[in-house]
Design a protein around this motif. Structure first.
Motif, short mmCIF file in Angstrom:
data_model
loop_
_atom_site.label_atom_id
_atom_site.label_comp_id
_atom_site.label_asym_id
_atom_site.label_seq_id
_atom_site.Cartn_x
_atom_site.Cartn_y
_atom_site.Cartn_z
N VAL A 93 -82.34 -38.44 4.50
CA VAL A 93 -81.92 -39.83 4.67
C VAL A 93 -80.46 -39.90 5.13
CG1 VAL A 93 -81.48 -42.02 3.47
CG2 VAL A 93 -83.58 -40.73 3.00
N GLY A 94 -79.62 -39.08 4.55
CA GLY A 94 -78.22 -39.04 4.96
C GLY A 94 -78.07 -38.68 6.43
N TYR A 95 -78.87 -37.73 6.88
CA TYR A 95 -78.83 -37.35 8.29
C TYR A 95 -79.25 -38.52 9.18
CZ TYR A 95 -79.88 -35.36 12.76
OH TYR A 95 -79.91 -35.15 14.11
N VAL A 96 -80.32 -39.20 8.81
CA VAL A 96 -80.81 -40.32 9.62
C VAL A 96 -79.75 -41.41 9.72
CG1 VAL A 96 -82.54 -42.15 9.78
CG2 VAL A 96 -83.23 -39.85 9.11
N VAL A 97 -79.09 -41.70 8.61
CA VAL A 97 -78.05 -42.73 8.61
C VAL A 97 -76.86 -42.29 9.46
CG1 VAL A 97 -76.35 -43.89 7.13
CG2 VAL A 97 -78.74 -43.73 6.41
N HIS A 99 -76.84 -40.10 11.90
CA HIS A 99 -77.20 -39.81 13.30
C HIS A 99 -78.39 -40.67 13.72
CE1 HIS A 99 -74.41 -36.43 13.44
NE2 HIS A 99 -74.86 -36.11 12.24
N GLN A 100 -78.24 -41.94 13.52
CA GLN A 100 -79.34 -42.88 13.77
C GLN A 100 -79.80 -42.83 15.22
OE1 GLN A 100 -78.36 -46.83 12.52
NE2 GLN A 100 -80.43 -47.60 12.79
N LEU A 101 -78.87 -42.81 16.15
CA LEU A 101 -79.24 -42.80 17.57
C LEU A 101 -79.99 -41.52 17.92
CD1 LEU A 101 -79.12 -44.37 20.20
CD2 LEU A 101 -76.92 -43.26 20.68
N ALA A 102 -79.54 -40.39 17.39
CA ALA A 102 -80.22 -39.12 17.66
C ALA A 102 -81.66 -39.15 17.15
CB ALA A 102 -79.46 -37.96 17.02
N MET A 103 -81.87 -39.78 15.99
CA MET A 103 -83.23 -39.89 15.46
C MET A 103 -84.11 -40.76 16.35
SD MET A 103 -84.00 -38.06 12.84
CE MET A 103 -85.52 -38.93 12.45
N VAL A 104 -83.55 -41.87 16.83
CA VAL A 104 -84.31 -42.75 17.72
C VAL A 104 -84.69 -42.02 19.00
CG1 VAL A 104 -84.19 -44.84 19.13
CG2 VAL A 104 -83.35 -44.88 16.78
N VAL A 105 -83.73 -41.32 19.59
CA VAL A 105 -84.00 -40.57 20.82
C VAL A 105 -85.02 -39.47 20.55
CG1 VAL A 105 -82.97 -39.01 22.53
CG2 VAL A 105 -81.77 -41.10 21.86
N SER A 106 -84.87 -38.78 19.44
CA SER A 106 -85.79 -37.69 19.11
C SER A 106 -87.22 -38.19 18.98
CB SER A 106 -85.35 -37.04 17.80
OG SER A 106 -86.22 -36.02 17.43
N THR A 107 -87.38 -39.37 18.38
CA THR A 107 -88.72 -39.92 18.19
C THR A 107 -89.31 -40.46 19.49
OG1 THR A 107 -88.17 -40.52 15.92
CG2 THR A 107 -90.05 -41.64 16.91
N ALA A 108 -88.49 -41.14 20.27
CA ALA A 108 -89.00 -41.87 21.43
C ALA A 108 -89.07 -41.05 22.71
CB ALA A 108 -88.14 -43.11 21.67
N GLU A 109 -88.18 -40.08 22.87
CA GLU A 109 -88.04 -39.44 24.17
C GLU A 109 -88.60 -38.02 24.25
OE1 GLU A 109 -87.06 -41.55 26.44
OE2 GLU A 109 -86.57 -43.02 24.90
N VAL A 110 -89.01 -37.45 23.13
CA VAL A 110 -89.50 -36.07 23.14
C VAL A 110 -90.73 -35.91 24.03
CG1 VAL A 110 -90.97 -36.32 21.11
CG2 VAL A 110 -90.02 -34.07 21.67
N ARG A 111 -91.45 -36.98 24.24
CA ARG A 111 -92.67 -36.90 25.06
C ARG A 111 -92.39 -36.51 26.51
NH1 ARG A 111 -91.44 -42.27 24.34
NH2 ARG A 111 -91.51 -43.67 26.15
N TYR A 112 -91.13 -36.60 26.92
CA TYR A 112 -90.79 -36.26 28.30
C TYR A 112 -90.50 -34.77 28.49
CZ TYR A 112 -90.56 -41.27 28.83
OH TYR A 112 -90.87 -42.61 28.83
N LEU A 113 -90.50 -34.02 27.42
CA LEU A 113 -90.29 -32.58 27.53
C LEU A 113 -91.61 -31.87 27.76
CD1 LEU A 113 -87.67 -31.87 24.72
CD2 LEU A 113 -87.27 -32.27 27.16
N ARG A 114 -91.56 -30.77 28.48
CA ARG A 114 -92.76 -29.99 28.80
C ARG A 114 -92.48 -28.50 28.58
NH1 ARG A 114 -94.21 -34.40 28.69
NH2 ARG A 114 -95.30 -35.69 30.21
#
Length: 198
Positions: A93-97, A99-114
């Motif tokens: 939880v501390g990490y998410v708070v 590094h909130q933007l990093a968590m959002v990017v990690s969740t939403a954008e990982v699908r673009y990696l191959r």
């Protein structure tokens, strides 16, 4: 690929995270990242030959920091599964708070990696999940965790914590510490572990 200096790398990765977080993978451009990092486009390409490489490195750094926080939290916790789970959840939880933007990017954008880039990132995430799984297995074996749905509870715990990035606000009702404690209690309740006094 030329290895960037630490200062250049940090500036590039910070700019890339901001660009991916505000514009998305397709909306962000290498030119935008170069501008944000205070470097030239040609210099950026010397370090990262494609936007996918850059995204992979941003996510790798984020996952490595999360892994480090989790490992330290568990190492400093008590030997019992409940203590280890409580501290692992608090660290996550501390990490998410933090590094909130990093968590959002990690969740939403990982699908673009191959290919290998995606495989390496997924392997790192799997290791973080495995840390929680090992704690749950310890708790089930010792009788601390009484839920008959321990594996499902583990997935629910991780999903709930990840989702904090989508709604958390620094000026919200709960402080960082209160939020971490609340989710630690949620986790132990899902696992049907004895809860500490509030």
């Amino acid at each position: 690929m030329v290895a960037p200096s630490r200062a250049n790398e940090a500036a590039i990765l910070d700019a890339a995270l901001t660009a991916f977080g505000t514009l998305g993978f397709h909306g962000a451009s290498m030119r935008e990242v170069a501008r944000g990092a205070g470097t030239s486009l040609s210099n950026l390409y010397n370090y990262f030959p494609s936007k996918a490489h850059l995204l992979a490195e941003v996510l790798r750094h984020a996952n490595a920091e999360l892994a480090d926080r989790l490992a330290r939290a568990v190492a400093e916790a008590g030997d019992d599964a409940s203590s280890r789970m409580r501290e692992a959840v608090r660290a996550y939880v501390g990490y998410v708070v933090d590094h909130q933007l990093a968590m959002v990017v990690s969740t939403a954008e990982v699908r673009y990696l191959r290919g290998d880039e995606r495989d390496r990132l997924v392997a790192g995430r799997d290791e973080n999940e495995a840390l929680f799984t090992r704690i749950v297995e310890q708790g089930v074996a010792s009788g601390e965790f009484r839920s008959p749905y321990a594996a499902d509870a583990t997935r629910a715990i991780l999903s709930t914590i990840s989702a904090i990035a989508l709604w958390y606000r620094p000026d919200g009702r709960l402080s960082r510490g209160q939020l971490a404690e609340q989710h630690a209690r949620y986790a132990l309740a899902l696992l049907e572990a004895p809860l500490p006094r509030p």
